[in-house]
Design a protein around this motif. Sequence first.
Motif, PDB file in Angstrom:
ATOM      1  N   ALA A 274     -62.267  34.523  34.667  1.00 53.74           N
ATOM      2  CA  ALA A 274     -61.659  33.320  35.246  1.00 53.74           C
ATOM      3  C   ALA A 274     -62.604  32.133  35.062  1.00 53.74           C
ATOM      4  CB  ALA A 274     -61.384  33.551  36.725  1.00 53.74           C
ATOM      5  N   PRO A 275     -62.041  30.924  35.006  1.00 57.39           N
ATOM      6  CA  PRO A 275     -60.629  30.538  35.051  1.00 57.39           C
ATOM      7  C   PRO A 275     -59.943  30.762  33.702  1.00 57.39           C
ATOM      8  CG  PRO A 275     -61.987  28.600  34.871  1.00 57.39           C
ATOM      9  CD  PRO A 275     -62.932  29.757  34.994  1.00 57.39           C
ATOM     10  N   TYR A 276     -58.641  30.435  33.669  1.00 54.93           N
ATOM     11  CA  TYR A 276     -57.804  30.873  32.560  1.00 54.93           C
ATOM     12  C   TYR A 276     -57.114  29.708  31.860  1.00 54.93           C
ATOM     13  CZ  TYR A 276     -58.637  35.139  35.167  1.00 54.93           C
ATOM     14  OH  TYR A 276     -59.244  36.173  35.831  1.00 54.93           O
ATOM     15  N   MET A 277     -56.682  29.964  30.654  1.00 55.74           N
ATOM     16  CA  MET A 277     -56.011  29.062  29.718  1.00 55.74           C
ATOM     17  C   MET A 277     -57.048  28.249  28.931  1.00 55.74           C
ATOM     18  SD  MET A 277     -52.975  30.038  30.141  1.00 55.74           S
ATOM     19  CE  MET A 277     -52.173  31.069  31.386  1.00 55.74           C
ATOM     20  N   HIS A 278     -56.583  27.588  27.892  1.00 56.47           N
ATOM     21  CA  HIS A 278     -57.494  26.884  26.985  1.00 56.47           C
ATOM     22  C   HIS A 278     -58.249  25.760  27.666  1.00 56.47           C
ATOM     23  CE1 HIS A 278     -53.860  24.348  26.811  1.00 56.47           C
ATOM     24  NE2 HIS A 278     -54.693  23.357  26.564  1.00 56.47           N
ATOM     25  N   ASP A 279     -57.718  25.274  28.782  1.00 56.30           N
ATOM     26  CA  ASP A 279     -58.409  24.212  29.518  1.00 56.30           C
ATOM     27  C   ASP A 279     -58.886  24.677  30.892  1.00 56.30           C
ATOM     28  OD1 ASP A 279     -55.938  24.462  30.700  1.00 56.30           O
ATOM     29  OD2 ASP A 279     -55.309  22.387  30.343  1.00 56.30           O
ATOM     30  N   GLY A 280     -58.784  25.976  31.142  1.00 53.88           N
ATOM     31  CA  GLY A 280     -59.286  26.523  32.398  1.00 53.88           C
ATOM     32  C   GLY A 280     -58.560  26.021  33.628  1.00 53.88           C
ATOM     33  N   ARG A 281     -57.288  25.674  33.499  1.00 53.90           N
ATOM     34  CA  ARG A 281     -56.598  25.019  34.613  1.00 53.90           C
ATOM     35  C   ARG A 281     -56.237  25.979  35.744  1.00 53.90           C
ATOM     36  NH1 ARG A 281     -51.133  22.571  32.223  1.00 53.90           N
ATOM     37  NH2 ARG A 281     -52.589  21.996  30.545  1.00 53.90           N
ATOM     38  N   PHE A 282     -56.136  27.274  35.475  1.00 54.71           N
ATOM     39  CA  PHE A 282     -55.759  28.240  36.516  1.00 54.71           C
ATOM     40  C   PHE A 282     -56.991  29.016  36.971  1.00 54.71           C
ATOM     41  CE2 PHE A 282     -51.555  28.207  34.118  1.00 54.71           C
ATOM     42  CZ  PHE A 282     -51.011  27.251  34.963  1.00 54.71           C
ATOM     43  N   LYS A 283     -57.245  28.974  38.279  1.00 55.47           N
ATOM     44  CA  LYS A 283     -58.476  29.547  38.807  1.00 55.47           C
ATOM     45  C   LYS A 283     -58.407  31.055  38.974  1.00 55.47           C
ATOM     46  CE  LYS A 283     -60.085  25.368  39.225  1.00 55.47           C
ATOM     47  NZ  LYS A 283     -60.993  24.846  38.175  1.00 55.47           N
ATOM     48  N   THR A 284     -57.216  31.599  39.212  1.00 56.16           N
ATOM     49  CA  THR A 284     -57.088  33.010  39.558  1.00 56.16           C
ATOM     50  C   THR A 284     -55.945  33.652  38.797  1.00 56.16           C
ATOM     51  OG1 THR A 284     -55.524  32.658  41.373  1.00 56.16           O
ATOM     52  CG2 THR A 284     -57.884  32.468  41.906  1.00 56.16           C
ATOM     53  N   LEU A 285     -55.927  34.981  38.777  1.00 59.38           N
ATOM     54  CA  LEU A 285     -54.812  35.691  38.167  1.00 59.38           C
ATOM     55  C   LEU A 285     -53.483  35.426  38.887  1.00 59.38           C
ATOM     56  CD1 LEU A 285     -56.506  39.075  37.220  1.00 59.38           C
ATOM     57  CD2 LEU A 285     -55.675  37.298  35.663  1.00 59.38           C
ATOM     58  N   PRO A 286     -53.446  35.364  40.230  1.00 57.93           N
ATOM     59  CA  PRO A 286     -52.186  34.957  40.865  1.00 57.93           C
ATOM     60  C   PRO A 286     -51.693  33.591  40.398  1.00 57.93           C
ATOM     61  CG  PRO A 286     -53.604  35.993  42.487  1.00 57.93           C
ATOM     62  CD  PRO A 286     -54.426  35.847  41.235  1.00 57.93           C
ATOM     63  N   ASP A 287     -52.620  32.655  40.168  1.00 58.24           N
ATOM     64  CA  ASP A 287     -52.217  31.346  39.638  1.00 58.24           C
ATOM     65  C   ASP A 287     -51.524  31.500  38.284  1.00 58.24           C
ATOM     66  OD1 ASP A 287     -53.344  30.105  41.830  1.00 58.24           O
ATOM     67  OD2 ASP A 287     -55.196  29.551  40.788  1.00 58.24           O
ATOM     68  N   VAL A 288     -52.067  32.357  37.438  1.00 61.20           N
ATOM     69  CA  VAL A 288     -51.495  32.571  36.110  1.00 61.20           C
ATOM     70  C   VAL A 288     -50.076  33.129  36.224  1.00 61.20           C
ATOM     71  CG1 VAL A 288     -51.691  33.899  33.974  1.00 61.20           C
ATOM     72  CG2 VAL A 288     -53.736  32.881  35.007  1.00 61.20           C
TER      73      VAL A 288
END
Length: 344
Positions: A274-288
């Motif tokens: 974590a964080p996730y996506m190419h710009d790190g916009r999602f902090k957690t797996l639940p966010d994803v």
Amino acid sequence: MLLAFCAIVTACDQPAAVAPVPDYVTLPVPANFPEPLAQPAHNKATAQGILLGKTLFFDPTLSANGEVSCATCHQPDKAFSDGQSLSEAGVSGKPLRRHAPALINLAWMDGLFWDGGARNLESLSFAPLRHPDEMGQDIAGLVARMQQHPTYPAMFKAAFGTDSVTAAALGRALAQFQRTLISANSRYDRYVRQEPNGALSDHELQGLYLFRQHCSSCHATDLFTDNRYHNNGLDASFPGSDEDLYFGYGRISRKPEDIGKYKTPTLRNIALTAPYMHDGRFKTLPDVLDHYSHGVKWSETLAPALQQHQKPGIPLTETEKEKLIAFLHTLTDAGFIRAHTPAP
């Protein structure tokens, strides 16, 4: 004549300069993996090359200020990611425009960087080495300084048989080390290979079923990536005024149908990266999973897999999200982390 003969004999008695013989290394191929990409003929893995690449990877003197190594943004205890959305750890202190991807199973990766901007591992490292906000290095100057280093010239000679440090050899050594970053001993792997300590709970097995139903079209095979580029609905528009930031693979292919598409990352060790996506916009797996469930934005290049329901995305209940996350945690490979984390 006798003097000439004696001179010849004396010369023959002198030890000839012998080029070092490399110790070639065969990289392991896990039983549940496909064959990796072929190593370049000019850069077959050797023990000496891998050791040199590893030394370079952890050496902050490769950066302009002597404080930033490759491992600064690719930390072994985080599966070679850095835990930041957009790192500010580079030589300029400015935030980067892309989230630092985890370095896992690169020997199988076709196309590198989030937008496919690097075609092979041998060229991969030069972008971060040169980038003014990452390592900020002048490559020619770096090579000249390394030539005067107390140990690097001998290491380069042992690895490549050259008496001088070269930029090409620098890239090849880093590539050799990065090909050794193989993660394939998670509990999931032991489950599919029917090995000891590979049991999955009912909850995790239900998550695996959901994963195969909803996610495996992109996170394919046991590499958990299809090595392709997709628009997963993060944004509805992609301003041409800043194509480096928004266009994704479209910046490389120059095709309108590729705008907004980014490389499918592997999900291995996903709980650590974590964080996730190419710009790190999602902090957690639940966010994803919340994004895929009800946050997907439509655009003309949206992945077809996200257009199969009444509204864009993948409808998931809260219970299904919990099961998916339980399964994703089975992809953590603790042995991979231990093997590469330097001793304190």
